[in-house]
Design a protein around this motif. Structure first.
Motif, PDB file in Angstrom:
ATOM      1  N   UNK A  40       0.818  -1.213   0.000  1.00 23.76           N
ATOM      2  CA  UNK A  40       0.000   0.000   0.000  1.00 23.76           C
ATOM      3  C   UNK A  40       0.852   1.263   0.000  1.00 23.76           C
ATOM      4  N   UNK A  41       2.041   1.189   0.547  1.00 22.95           N
ATOM      5  CA  UNK A  41       2.902   2.376   0.589  1.00 22.95           C
ATOM      6  C   UNK A  41       3.311   2.787  -0.814  1.00 22.95           C
ATOM      7  N   UNK A  42       3.208   1.850  -1.781  1.00 24.59           N
ATOM      8  CA  UNK A  42       3.525   2.167  -3.172  1.00 24.59           C
ATOM      9  C   UNK A  42       2.271   2.360  -4.024  1.00 24.59           C
ATOM     10  N   UNK A  43       1.205   1.622  -3.722  1.00 25.47           N
ATOM     11  CA  UNK A  43       0.015   1.650  -4.573  1.00 25.47           C
ATOM     12  C   UNK A  43      -1.062   2.612  -4.094  1.00 25.47           C
ATOM     13  N   UNK A  44      -1.315   2.621  -2.783  1.00 26.42           N
ATOM     14  CA  UNK A  44      -2.304   3.530  -2.179  1.00 26.42           C
ATOM     15  C   UNK A  44      -3.637   3.494  -2.924  1.00 26.42           C
ATOM     16  N   UNK A  45      -4.159   2.298  -3.186  1.00 25.13           N
ATOM     17  CA  UNK A  45      -5.425   2.159  -3.901  1.00 25.13           C
ATOM     18  C   UNK A  45      -6.561   2.123  -2.892  1.00 25.13           C
ATOM     19  N   UNK A  46      -7.373   3.172  -2.868  1.00 20.99           N
ATOM     20  CA  UNK A  46      -8.470   3.263  -1.902  1.00 20.99           C
ATOM     21  C   UNK A  46      -9.720   2.605  -2.481  1.00 20.99           C
ATOM     22  N   UNK A  47      -9.838   1.308  -2.243  1.00 20.47           N
ATOM     23  CA  UNK A  47     -10.944   0.533  -2.800  1.00 20.47           C
ATOM     24  C   UNK A  47     -11.405  -0.478  -1.763  1.00 20.47           C
ATOM     25  N   UNK A  48     -12.703  -0.523  -1.495  1.00 14.23           N
ATOM     26  CA  UNK A  48     -13.235  -1.547  -0.602  1.00 14.23           C
ATOM     27  C   UNK A  48     -13.364  -2.849  -1.382  1.00 14.23           C
ATOM     28  N   UNK A  49     -13.622  -3.939  -0.672  1.00 14.20           N
ATOM     29  CA  UNK A  49     -13.798  -5.227  -1.331  1.00 14.20           C
ATOM     30  C   UNK A  49     -15.018  -5.195  -2.251  1.00 14.20           C
ATOM     31  N   UNK A  50     -16.068  -4.508  -1.838  1.00 11.31           N
ATOM     32  CA  UNK A  50     -17.263  -4.382  -2.684  1.00 11.31           C
ATOM     33  C   UNK A  50     -16.951  -3.600  -3.951  1.00 11.31           C
ATOM     34  N   UNK A  51     -16.150  -2.534  -3.817  1.00 11.25           N
ATOM     35  CA  UNK A  51     -15.753  -1.754  -4.996  1.00 11.25           C
ATOM     36  C   UNK A  51     -15.010  -2.630  -6.001  1.00 11.25           C
ATOM     37  N   UNK A 165      10.819   5.026  -4.052  1.00 10.40           N
ATOM     38  CA  UNK A 165      11.464   3.820  -3.518  1.00 10.40           C
ATOM     39  C   UNK A 165      10.982   2.533  -4.186  1.00 10.40           C
ATOM     40  N   UNK A 166      10.059   2.667  -5.147  1.00 13.29           N
ATOM     41  CA  UNK A 166       9.512   1.482  -5.813  1.00 13.29           C
ATOM     42  C   UNK A 166      10.463   1.060  -6.929  1.00 13.29           C
ATOM     43  N   UNK A 167      11.546   0.426  -6.515  1.00  6.41           N
ATOM     44  CA  UNK A 167      12.641   0.101  -7.422  1.00  6.41           C
ATOM     45  C   UNK A 167      12.183  -0.732  -8.615  1.00  6.41           C
ATOM     46  N   UNK A 168      11.372  -1.760  -8.360  1.00  3.68           N
ATOM     47  CA  UNK A 168      10.954  -2.667  -9.424  1.00  3.68           C
ATOM     48  C   UNK A 168      10.201  -1.966 -10.530  1.00  3.68           C
ATOM     49  N   UNK A 169       9.151  -1.209 -10.167  1.00  2.74           N
ATOM     50  CA  UNK A 169       8.318  -0.544 -11.174  1.00  2.74           C
ATOM     51  C   UNK A 169       9.108   0.506 -11.949  1.00  2.74           C
ATOM     52  N   UNK A 170       9.913   1.284 -11.238  1.00  2.00           N
ATOM     53  CA  UNK A 170      10.661   2.349 -11.895  1.00  2.00           C
ATOM     54  C   UNK A 170      11.684   1.793 -12.882  1.00  2.00           C
ATOM     55  N   UNK A 171      12.387   0.738 -12.496  1.00  2.00           N
ATOM     56  CA  UNK A 171      13.415   0.203 -13.390  1.00  2.00           C
ATOM     57  C   UNK A 171      12.816  -0.572 -14.553  1.00  2.00           C
ATOM     58  N   UNK A 172      11.630  -1.134 -14.375  1.00  2.00           N
ATOM     59  CA  UNK A 172      10.940  -1.750 -15.513  1.00  2.00           C
ATOM     60  C   UNK A 172      10.615  -0.689 -16.553  1.00  2.00           C
ATOM     61  N   UNK A 173      10.125   0.488 -16.104  1.00  2.00           N
ATOM     62  CA  UNK A 173       9.823   1.563 -17.050  1.00  2.00           C
ATOM     63  C   UNK A 173      11.085   2.044 -17.749  1.00  2.00           C
ATOM     64  N   UNK A 174      12.163   2.268 -16.995  1.00  2.00           N
ATOM     65  CA  UNK A 174      13.415   2.751 -17.583  1.00  2.00           C
ATOM     66  C   UNK A 174      13.934   1.760 -18.618  1.00  2.00           C
ATOM     67  N   UNK A 175      13.880   0.472 -18.285  1.00  2.78           N
ATOM     68  CA  UNK A 175      14.356  -0.573 -19.206  1.00  2.78           C
ATOM     69  C   UNK A 175      13.572  -0.563 -20.515  1.00  2.78           C
ATOM     70  N   UNK A 176      12.295  -0.164 -20.433  1.00  7.65           N
ATOM     71  CA  UNK A 176      11.442  -0.146 -21.625  1.00  7.65           C
ATOM     72  C   UNK A 176      11.450   1.191 -22.356  1.00  7.65           C
TER      73      UNK A 176
END
Length: 258
Positions: A40-51, A165-176
């Motif tokens: 959540x510290x990277x995604x912060x998606x405010x969605x309930x289970x019903x949503x 700090x989201x190393x994985x997502x950022x470096x995937x974008x840079x690589x592409x």
């Protein structure tokens, strides 16, 4: 006219996988993964289970131009991630720019989280080191499929943002081939990050899709990125710590009370 299929089947790391529409029965698994205190510290998606369950009822694309899909490893019978992509600005008529985002699940998602769990996540950087589905190329695969769709739809630019700090997502974008986009602070001054301490990245498709970086070219791009990020970690340290703590508190509230 190009139509997005509801299911895209492929083989990944020897396993049969599918990128498909949400199903209502996916809702609890996705809710726990999106609200995992570490994720959540990277995604912060405010969605309930019903949503989340309601997403299964949407046609693709939705009336506001978005696609929501689940990545399932069918060989293992497990959901390993989600993605969304489509119209970058829902309120505009600019259908030539897409935004996207994806979440590769961790393996430590629980039925319940405690205040202690939240505290450990903030202080120690995670409940466990269990990244069962991460660093397995699932994020790269989802991005490849999204970019395939974008090219076939005639999209000219694709954008995304990610926590510094989201190393994985950022470096995937840079690589592409994505390029860093400067932001503006509340006073109109240029800054490397937005108000959530996220980097923004953009990929132009007007002249075709660039080759994926590899070898020394990739190493050089990563080194430049790390240099910028090391400076920004110092510059935005207090602001980032405050945001991280707010994210942990919101994660707890969603898990306990929605």
């Amino acid at each position: 006219m190009f139509e997005t299929p509801n299911e895209i089947h492929f083989i990944h790391n020897g396993d049969e996988c599918v990128l498909r529409k949400f199903k209502r029965e996916d809702a609890h698994r996705i809710f726990m993964a999106w609200n995992n205190p570490q994720s959540y510290r990277y995604n912060s998606i405010d969605c309930s289970e019903d949503n989340i369950a309601e997403i299964a009822e949407y046609d693709l694309p939705t009336e506001w131009g978005m696609y929501y899909m689940v990545l399932e490893n069918k060989s293992k019978g497990e959901i390993v991630g989600t993605c969304r992509f489509g119209d970058y600005n829902w309120e505009s008529d600019n259908t030539k720019m897409w935004g996207f985002g994806y979440c590769v699940f961790r393996g430590d998602d629980k039925q319940e989280y405690s205040v202690d769990d939240i505290r450990k996540t903030y202080q120690e950087g995670g409940l466990t080191r269990d990244k069962k589905y991460q660093s397995k190329g699932y994020g790269q695969k989802m991005l490849e499929i999204i970019l395939d769709f974008a090219e076939k739809k005639g999209i000219e630019e694709v954008r995304d943002g990610a926590d510094i700090n989201n190393d994985g997502s950022l470096k995937v974008m840079i690589k592409n081939g994505f390029k860093h986009v400067m932001q503006q602070d509340e006073d109109g001054n240029e800054t490397n990050v937005d108000e959530d301490c996220d980097y923004k990245y953009s990929l132009s498709l007007i002249d075709g899709r660039p080759s994926i970086l590899s070898g020394k070219e990739k190493e050089y791009a990563y080194a430049q990125f790390d240099e910028m990020r090391n400076q920004d970690r110092k510059r935005y340290k207090e602001e980032k710590e405050k945001l991280d703590w707010e994210h942990q508190c919101k994660s707890y509230m969603y898990l306990m009370f929605t």
